[in-house]
Design a protein around this motif. Sequence first.
Motif, PDB file in Angstrom:
ATOM      1  N   MET A   1     -51.897   3.482  -4.117  1.00  0.00           N
ATOM      2  CA  MET A   1     -53.155   3.412  -3.358  1.00  0.00           C
ATOM      3  C   MET A   1     -53.594   4.805  -2.880  1.00  0.00           C
ATOM      4  N   LYS A   2     -52.623   5.666  -2.569  1.00  0.00           N
ATOM      5  CA  LYS A   2     -52.960   7.013  -2.138  1.00  0.00           C
ATOM      6  C   LYS A   2     -53.742   7.747  -3.227  1.00  0.00           C
ATOM      7  N   GLY A   3     -53.321   7.557  -4.487  1.00  0.00           N
ATOM      8  CA  GLY A   3     -54.002   8.212  -5.593  1.00  0.00           C
ATOM      9  C   GLY A   3     -55.445   7.774  -5.713  1.00  0.00           C
ATOM     10  N   LEU A   4     -55.694   6.481  -5.500  1.00  0.00           N
ATOM     11  CA  LEU A   4     -57.067   5.969  -5.579  1.00  0.00           C
ATOM     12  C   LEU A   4     -57.925   6.561  -4.465  1.00  0.00           C
ATOM     13  N   ILE A   5     -57.380   6.612  -3.251  1.00  0.00           N
ATOM     14  CA  ILE A   5     -58.142   7.184  -2.131  1.00  0.00           C
ATOM     15  C   ILE A   5     -58.460   8.654  -2.396  1.00  0.00           C
ATOM     16  N   LEU A   6     -57.479   9.395  -2.918  1.00  0.00           N
ATOM     17  CA  LEU A   6     -57.713  10.799  -3.222  1.00  0.00           C
ATOM     18  C   LEU A   6     -58.773  10.966  -4.316  1.00  0.00           C
ATOM     19  N   ALA A   7     -58.715  10.099  -5.336  1.00  0.00           N
ATOM     20  CA  ALA A   7     -59.713  10.167  -6.404  1.00  0.00           C
ATOM     21  C   ALA A   7     -61.105   9.880  -5.867  1.00  0.00           C
ATOM     22  N   LEU A   8     -61.211   8.897  -4.975  1.00  0.00           N
ATOM     23  CA  LEU A   8     -62.505   8.566  -4.389  1.00  0.00           C
ATOM     24  C   LEU A   8     -63.004   9.691  -3.481  1.00  0.00           C
ATOM     25  N   GLN A   9     -62.081  10.288  -2.735  1.00  0.00           N
ATOM     26  CA  GLN A   9     -62.473  11.399  -1.871  1.00  0.00           C
ATOM     27  C   GLN A   9     -62.968  12.591  -2.686  1.00  0.00           C
ATOM     28  N   PHE A  10     -62.326  12.821  -3.823  1.00  0.00           N
ATOM     29  CA  PHE A  10     -62.679  13.979  -4.642  1.00  0.00           C
ATOM     30  C   PHE A  10     -63.966  13.761  -5.436  1.00  0.00           C
ATOM     31  N   LEU A  11     -64.157  12.564  -5.960  1.00  0.00           N
ATOM     32  CA  LEU A  11     -65.257  12.315  -6.885  1.00  0.00           C
ATOM     33  C   LEU A  11     -66.481  11.674  -6.253  1.00  0.00           C
ATOM     34  N   THR A  12     -66.360  11.190  -5.023  1.00  0.00           N
ATOM     35  CA  THR A  12     -67.499  10.537  -4.378  1.00  0.00           C
ATOM     36  C   THR A  12     -67.694  11.073  -2.968  1.00  0.00           C
ATOM     37  N   ARG A  13     -68.803  10.664  -2.375  1.00  0.00           N
ATOM     38  CA  ARG A  13     -69.100  11.036  -0.990  1.00  0.00           C
ATOM     39  C   ARG A  13     -68.852   9.872  -0.035  1.00  0.00           C
ATOM     40  N   LEU A  14     -68.030   8.939  -0.434  1.00  0.00           N
ATOM     41  CA  LEU A  14     -67.711   7.822   0.442  1.00  0.00           C
ATOM     42  C   LEU A  14     -66.976   8.321   1.688  1.00  0.00           C
ATOM     43  N   PRO A  15     -67.316   7.794   2.854  1.00  0.00           N
ATOM     44  CA  PRO A  15     -66.620   8.203   4.084  1.00  0.00           C
ATOM     45  C   PRO A  15     -65.269   7.517   4.193  1.00  0.00           C
ATOM     46  N   LEU A  16     -64.240   8.176   3.728  1.00  0.00           N
ATOM     47  CA  LEU A  16     -62.904   7.606   3.702  1.00  0.00           C
ATOM     48  C   LEU A  16     -61.998   8.336   4.695  1.00  0.00           C
ATOM     49  N   PRO A  17     -61.004   7.646   5.208  1.00  0.00           N
ATOM     50  CA  PRO A  17     -60.089   8.295   6.159  1.00  0.00           C
ATOM     51  C   PRO A  17     -59.230   9.336   5.448  1.00  0.00           C
ATOM     52  N   PRO A  18     -58.872  10.415   6.140  1.00  0.00           N
ATOM     53  CA  PRO A  18     -58.014  11.436   5.525  1.00  0.00           C
ATOM     54  C   PRO A  18     -56.611  10.890   5.269  1.00  0.00           C
ATOM     55  N   VAL A  19     -56.003  11.372   4.210  1.00  0.00           N
ATOM     56  CA  VAL A  19     -54.626  10.977   3.892  1.00  0.00           C
ATOM     57  C   VAL A  19     -53.793  12.240   3.679  1.00  0.00           C
ATOM     58  N   LYS A  20     -52.519  12.158   4.027  1.00  0.00           N
ATOM     59  CA  LYS A  20     -51.623  13.273   3.790  1.00  0.00           C
ATOM     60  C   LYS A  20     -51.227  13.273   2.314  1.00  0.00           C
ATOM     61  N   ALA A  21     -51.378  14.418   1.657  1.00  0.00           N
ATOM     62  CA  ALA A  21     -51.081  14.497   0.234  1.00  0.00           C
ATOM     63  C   ALA A  21     -50.622  15.900  -0.116  1.00  0.00           C
ATOM     64  N   ASP A  22     -49.702  15.979  -1.070  1.00  0.00           N
ATOM     65  CA  ASP A  22     -49.273  17.270  -1.583  1.00  0.00           C
ATOM     66  C   ASP A  22     -49.896  17.496  -2.953  1.00  0.00           C
ATOM     67  N   ALA A  23     -49.516  18.577  -3.605  1.00  0.00           N
ATOM     68  CA  ALA A  23     -50.098  18.923  -4.907  1.00  0.00           C
ATOM     69  C   ALA A  23     -49.808  17.854  -5.950  1.00  0.00           C
ATOM     70  N   GLY A  24     -48.636  17.242  -5.875  1.00  0.00           N
ATOM     71  CA  GLY A  24     -48.293  16.192  -6.820  1.00  0.00           C
ATOM     72  C   GLY A  24     -49.158  14.956  -6.641  1.00  0.00           C
ATOM     73  N   ASP A  25     -49.404  14.599  -5.391  1.00  0.00           N
ATOM     74  CA  ASP A  25     -50.276  13.448  -5.122  1.00  0.00           C
ATOM     75  C   ASP A  25     -51.675  13.695  -5.675  1.00  0.00           C
ATOM     76  N   PHE A  26     -52.178  14.912  -5.459  1.00  0.00           N
ATOM     77  CA  PHE A  26     -53.516  15.238  -5.936  1.00  0.00           C
ATOM     78  C   PHE A  26     -53.569  15.201  -7.463  1.00  0.00           C
ATOM     79  N   ALA A  27     -52.529  15.710  -8.121  1.00  0.00           N
ATOM     80  CA  ALA A  27     -52.496  15.686  -9.580  1.00  0.00           C
ATOM     81  C   ALA A  27     -52.494  14.260 -10.112  1.00  0.00           C
ATOM     82  N   ARG A  28     -51.724  13.388  -9.481  1.00  0.00           N
ATOM     83  CA  ARG A  28     -51.640  11.996  -9.938  1.00  0.00           C
ATOM     84  C   ARG A  28     -52.930  11.215  -9.665  1.00  0.00           C
ATOM     85  N   ALA A  29     -53.782  11.756  -8.808  1.00  0.00           N
ATOM     86  CA  ALA A  29     -55.045  11.080  -8.518  1.00  0.00           C
ATOM     87  C   ALA A  29     -55.923  10.974  -9.755  1.00  0.00           C
TER      88      ALA A  29
END
Length: 236
Positions: A1-29
């Motif tokens: 689920m973290k990957g989906l939230i990160l993908a949505l945060q990166f690719l859309t302007r949806l107002p989503l809550p911040p999540v803690k993520a490292d470089a690996g989490d961002f890559a898997r997004a």
Amino acid sequence: MKGLILALQFLTRLPLPPVKADAGDFARAMRWFPVAGLVVGAAVALPWWALAARDPWLGALAGLVGWVAITGALHLDGLGDVADGAGAAHGDRARLSAVMADPHVGSFAVVAIALQLFAKLVLLHALLPAQLPALVLVPVLARIAPIGWTRFLPPLHTGLGSRFREGVGRLHLIAWSIAAILAAALFAPALLALFLAAPLWGWWLRAKLGGISGDGHGAGIELVETALLLALVLLP
């Protein structure tokens, strides 16, 4: 689920809550990019469908505004940077990289972005109401393409484009490609144009730039979306 939230945060302007993520989490997004594309597709197709019955041009404009608003023009920025670099470099890759890194917008970028928006507007106007499901899928399928570019193209430099490389594998590309084929079989065979448009952009990137970058991903998503819209218009 973290990957989906990160993908949505990166690719859309949806107002989503911040999540803690490292470089690996961002890559898997990147595995979730096509799902984020479904949100983009809904933001385009719903206003298009709601207003097209009143006036096709009004519906087309509403869909285009939804497209730009939900993405924050993220990919248009990449398209502009690539256009400026390719237009000014004259085959010099060092100059190309320097121009692409320049935050200023040149005439090539302005023309490319204007033509891209105009092309989407005209193609949205030309779509038929029955093609609503296919329109929703256009941004979904366009966001499968970066998985392939990441896997098969070398990174131009250490940056956004290279950060995704460790997060996706061949199985992810195969799974999403099968999903794209099934979607085309169910809703619109014209969507199979993905398998022509995405490799063509990858070939151009390899030949002209030498690899992939964040700008290359953004520009490619824009161009693949337009190619899919064109296929839907020409091959309904």
